[in-house]
Design a protein around this motif. Sequence first.
Motif, PDB file in Angstrom:
ATOM      1  N   LEU A  86     -50.008 -24.149  16.531  1.00 46.31           N
ATOM      2  CA  LEU A  86     -51.227 -24.518  17.250  1.00 46.31           C
ATOM      3  C   LEU A  86     -51.774 -25.737  16.520  1.00 46.31           C
ATOM      4  CD1 LEU A  86     -53.347 -23.757  19.419  1.00 46.31           C
ATOM      5  CD2 LEU A  86     -54.470 -22.401  17.678  1.00 46.31           C
ATOM      6  N   SER A  87     -51.839 -26.889  17.212  1.00 46.67           N
ATOM      7  CA  SER A  87     -52.171 -28.152  16.552  1.00 46.67           C
ATOM      8  C   SER A  87     -53.168 -28.957  17.362  1.00 46.67           C
ATOM      9  CB  SER A  87     -50.900 -28.998  16.373  1.00 46.67           C
ATOM     10  OG  SER A  87     -49.903 -28.282  15.705  1.00 46.67           O
ATOM     11  N   ILE A  88     -53.727 -29.962  16.696  1.00 42.06           N
ATOM     12  CA  ILE A  88     -54.671 -30.890  17.312  1.00 42.06           C
ATOM     13  C   ILE A  88     -54.266 -32.303  16.911  1.00 42.06           C
ATOM     14  CG2 ILE A  88     -56.286 -30.676  15.397  1.00 42.06           C
ATOM     15  CD1 ILE A  88     -58.557 -30.896  17.387  1.00 42.06           C
ATOM     16  N   ASP A  89     -54.378 -33.255  17.834  1.00 41.50           N
ATOM     17  CA  ASP A  89     -54.027 -34.643  17.552  1.00 41.50           C
ATOM     18  C   ASP A  89     -55.244 -35.388  17.007  1.00 41.50           C
ATOM     19  OD1 ASP A  89     -51.638 -33.957  18.696  1.00 41.50           O
ATOM     20  OD2 ASP A  89     -51.728 -35.395  20.330  1.00 41.50           O
ATOM     21  N   ALA A  90     -55.085 -36.042  15.866  1.00 40.54           N
ATOM     22  CA  ALA A  90     -56.110 -36.877  15.252  1.00 40.54           C
ATOM     23  C   ALA A  90     -57.490 -36.225  15.289  1.00 40.54           C
ATOM     24  CB  ALA A  90     -56.137 -38.246  15.936  1.00 40.54           C
ATOM     25  N   PRO A  91     -57.647 -35.082  14.621  1.00 42.94           N
ATOM     26  CA  PRO A  91     -58.937 -34.405  14.656  1.00 42.94           C
ATOM     27  C   PRO A  91     -60.033 -35.211  13.955  1.00 42.94           C
ATOM     28  CG  PRO A  91     -57.524 -33.414  13.000  1.00 42.94           C
ATOM     29  CD  PRO A  91     -56.687 -34.418  13.746  1.00 42.94           C
ATOM     30  N   THR A  92     -61.243 -35.077  14.464  1.00 40.61           N
ATOM     31  CA  THR A  92     -62.392 -35.733  13.845  1.00 40.61           C
ATOM     32  C   THR A  92     -62.936 -34.829  12.743  1.00 40.61           C
ATOM     33  OG1 THR A  92     -64.008 -34.724  15.322  1.00 40.61           O
ATOM     34  CG2 THR A  92     -62.973 -36.763  16.077  1.00 40.61           C
ATOM     35  N   SER A  93     -63.917 -35.310  12.043  1.00 38.60           N
ATOM     36  CA  SER A  93     -64.526 -34.479  10.999  1.00 38.60           C
ATOM     37  C   SER A  93     -65.646 -33.609  11.577  1.00 38.60           C
ATOM     38  CB  SER A  93     -65.063 -35.357   9.864  1.00 38.60           C
ATOM     39  OG  SER A  93     -66.020 -36.254  10.365  1.00 38.60           O
ATOM     40  N   SER A  94     -65.951 -33.772  12.857  1.00 35.54           N
ATOM     41  CA  SER A  94     -66.985 -32.960  13.509  1.00 35.54           C
ATOM     42  C   SER A  94     -66.440 -31.584  13.852  1.00 35.54           C
ATOM     43  CB  SER A  94     -67.448 -33.635  14.797  1.00 35.54           C
ATOM     44  OG  SER A  94     -68.002 -34.890  14.527  1.00 35.54           O
ATOM     45  N   VAL A  95     -67.330 -30.615  13.925  1.00 34.24           N
ATOM     46  CA  VAL A  95     -66.947 -29.262  14.328  1.00 34.24           C
ATOM     47  C   VAL A  95     -66.457 -29.309  15.776  1.00 34.24           C
ATOM     48  CG1 VAL A  95     -67.858 -26.956  14.797  1.00 34.24           C
ATOM     49  CG2 VAL A  95     -68.529 -28.163  12.729  1.00 34.24           C
ATOM     50  N   ASP A  96     -65.386 -28.564  16.075  1.00 33.92           N
ATOM     51  CA  ASP A  96     -64.801 -28.585  17.412  1.00 33.92           C
ATOM     52  C   ASP A  96     -64.428 -27.173  17.851  1.00 33.92           C
ATOM     53  OD1 ASP A  96     -63.993 -29.817  19.753  1.00 33.92           O
ATOM     54  OD2 ASP A  96     -62.716 -31.270  18.745  1.00 33.92           O
ATOM     55  N   TYR A  97     -64.110 -27.044  19.134  1.00 32.50           N
ATOM     56  CA  TYR A  97     -63.790 -25.760  19.747  1.00 32.50           C
ATOM     57  C   TYR A  97     -62.591 -25.950  20.662  1.00 32.50           C
ATOM     58  CZ  TYR A  97     -68.618 -25.059  18.332  1.00 32.50           C
ATOM     59  OH  TYR A  97     -69.776 -24.984  17.605  1.00 32.50           O
ATOM     60  N   LEU A  98     -61.713 -24.933  20.734  1.00 33.50           N
ATOM     61  CA  LEU A  98     -60.596 -25.010  21.670  1.00 33.50           C
ATOM     62  C   LEU A  98     -60.223 -23.626  22.169  1.00 33.50           C
ATOM     63  CD1 LEU A  98     -57.428 -24.487  20.163  1.00 33.50           C
ATOM     64  CD2 LEU A  98     -58.579 -26.184  18.772  1.00 33.50           C
ATOM     65  N   HIS A  99     -59.554 -23.621  23.320  1.00 32.02           N
ATOM     66  CA  HIS A  99     -59.204 -22.370  23.974  1.00 32.02           C
ATOM     67  C   HIS A  99     -57.902 -22.566  24.740  1.00 32.02           C
ATOM     68  CE1 HIS A  99     -59.944 -18.588  26.093  1.00 32.02           C
ATOM     69  NE2 HIS A  99     -59.501 -19.209  27.157  1.00 32.02           N
ATOM     70  N   PHE A 100     -57.026 -21.577  24.687  1.00 32.20           N
ATOM     71  CA  PHE A 100     -55.794 -21.571  25.470  1.00 32.20           C
ATOM     72  C   PHE A 100     -55.661 -20.219  26.162  1.00 32.20           C
ATOM     73  CE2 PHE A 100     -54.334 -24.771  22.357  1.00 32.20           C
ATOM     74  CZ  PHE A 100     -53.808 -25.718  23.222  1.00 32.20           C
ATOM     75  N   THR A 101     -55.159 -20.228  27.373  1.00 27.24           N
ATOM     76  CA  THR A 101     -54.762 -19.007  28.082  1.00 27.24           C
ATOM     77  C   THR A 101     -53.357 -19.265  28.608  1.00 27.24           C
ATOM     78  OG1 THR A 101     -57.043 -18.561  28.762  1.00 27.24           O
ATOM     79  CG2 THR A 101     -55.291 -17.412  29.956  1.00 27.24           C
ATOM     80  N   PHE A 102     -52.434 -18.352  28.327  1.00 24.77           N
ATOM     81  CA  PHE A 102     -51.051 -18.565  28.742  1.00 24.77           C
ATOM     82  C   PHE A 102     -50.314 -17.232  28.848  1.00 24.77           C
ATOM     83  CE2 PHE A 102     -51.403 -19.268  24.126  1.00 24.77           C
ATOM     84  CZ  PHE A 102     -50.568 -18.283  23.647  1.00 24.77           C
ATOM     85  N   LEU A 103     -49.111 -17.311  29.445  1.00 23.82           N
ATOM     86  CA  LEU A 103     -48.211 -16.161  29.490  1.00 23.82           C
ATOM     87  C   LEU A 103     -47.297 -16.215  28.283  1.00 23.82           C
ATOM     88  CD1 LEU A 103     -47.179 -16.128  33.254  1.00 23.82           C
ATOM     89  CD2 LEU A 103     -48.807 -14.638  32.106  1.00 23.82           C
ATOM     90  N   THR A 104     -46.978 -15.060  27.743  1.00 19.20           N
ATOM     91  CA  THR A 104     -46.052 -14.992  26.628  1.00 19.20           C
ATOM     92  C   THR A 104     -44.775 -14.295  27.073  1.00 19.20           C
ATOM     93  OG1 THR A 104     -45.722 -14.258  24.353  1.00 19.20           O
ATOM     94  CG2 THR A 104     -47.024 -12.813  25.753  1.00 19.20           C
ATOM     95  N   SER A 105     -43.685 -14.663  26.435  1.00 18.84           N
ATOM     96  CA  SER A 105     -42.427 -13.944  26.671  1.00 18.84           C
ATOM     97  C   SER A 105     -42.110 -13.061  25.471  1.00 18.84           C
ATOM     98  CB  SER A 105     -41.282 -14.939  26.918  1.00 18.84           C
ATOM     99  OG  SER A 105     -41.137 -15.806  25.810  1.00 18.84           O
ATOM    100  N   ASP A 106     -43.006 -13.063  24.469  1.00 14.50           N
ATOM    101  CA  ASP A 106     -42.836 -12.208  23.289  1.00 14.50           C
ATOM    102  C   ASP A 106     -42.947 -10.745  23.707  1.00 14.50           C
ATOM    103  OD1 ASP A 106     -42.559 -14.343  21.571  1.00 14.50           O
ATOM    104  OD2 ASP A 106     -44.621 -14.286  20.859  1.00 14.50           O
ATOM    105  N   PRO A 107     -42.130  -9.894  23.151  1.00 20.54           N
ATOM    106  CA  PRO A 107     -42.214  -8.467  23.498  1.00 20.54           C
ATOM    107  C   PRO A 107     -43.541  -7.851  23.067  1.00 20.54           C
ATOM    108  CG  PRO A 107     -40.673  -8.814  21.702  1.00 20.54           C
ATOM    109  CD  PRO A 107     -41.103 -10.173  22.167  1.00 20.54           C
ATOM    110  N   ARG A 108     -44.007  -6.923  23.844  1.00 25.55           N
ATOM    111  CA  ARG A 108     -45.286  -6.248  23.569  1.00 25.55           C
ATOM    112  C   ARG A 108     -45.238  -5.527  22.218  1.00 25.55           C
ATOM    113  NH1 ARG A 108     -50.561  -6.487  24.908  1.00 25.55           N
ATOM    114  NH2 ARG A 108     -51.511  -4.452  24.700  1.00 25.55           N
ATOM    115  N   SER A 109     -44.113  -4.987  21.861  1.00 28.52           N
ATOM    116  CA  SER A 109     -44.015  -4.238  20.619  1.00 28.52           C
ATOM    117  C   SER A 109     -44.239  -5.108  19.391  1.00 28.52           C
ATOM    118  CB  SER A 109     -42.656  -3.538  20.508  1.00 28.52           C
ATOM    119  OG  SER A 109     -41.621  -4.513  20.516  1.00 28.52           O
ATOM    120  N   ALA A 110     -44.058  -6.433  19.538  1.00 26.74           N
ATOM    121  CA  ALA A 110     -44.260  -7.352  18.415  1.00 26.74           C
ATOM    122  C   ALA A 110     -45.742  -7.605  18.166  1.00 26.74           C
ATOM    123  CB  ALA A 110     -43.549  -8.676  18.670  1.00 26.74           C
ATOM    124  N   ALA A 111     -46.563  -7.317  19.144  1.00 28.12           N
ATOM    125  CA  ALA A 111     -48.014  -7.559  18.995  1.00 28.12           C
ATOM    126  C   ALA A 111     -48.549  -6.541  18.081  1.00 28.12           C
ATOM    127  CB  ALA A 111     -48.696  -7.487  20.358  1.00 28.12           C
TER     128      ALA A 111
END
Length: 111
Positions: A86-111
Amino acid sequence: MAWKKKTGSTVRDLTPLIVEGWTPGTATARRSGDVVLIDVQALGRPAAGTGVVQILSLPVGYRPAANVYGRTFRGSLTRCLTGGALSIDAPTSSVDYLHFTFLTSDPRSAA
């Protein structure tokens, strides 16, 4: 019509996984079935960064099935890759916020 039991939701605190160099706020992951929501709040840096700067590595069970790209509250480009970065390009020194929603193919048992 048959009723199906709703899959339980799993919440995980990812704040301890934030790499050195960030002033962490909070980072959480919520998984319900194959849907994952990543939420990073009040993330900052003492100095601006250049290039792609990793925030954390998502654990197995919370990684996207395909690379996902977006923007932070302040407009910086973000990425969440299938390998967990999970990365950010050229982050500033200011406080920031981010959010992602996606589908995973990871098995449920790994959670």
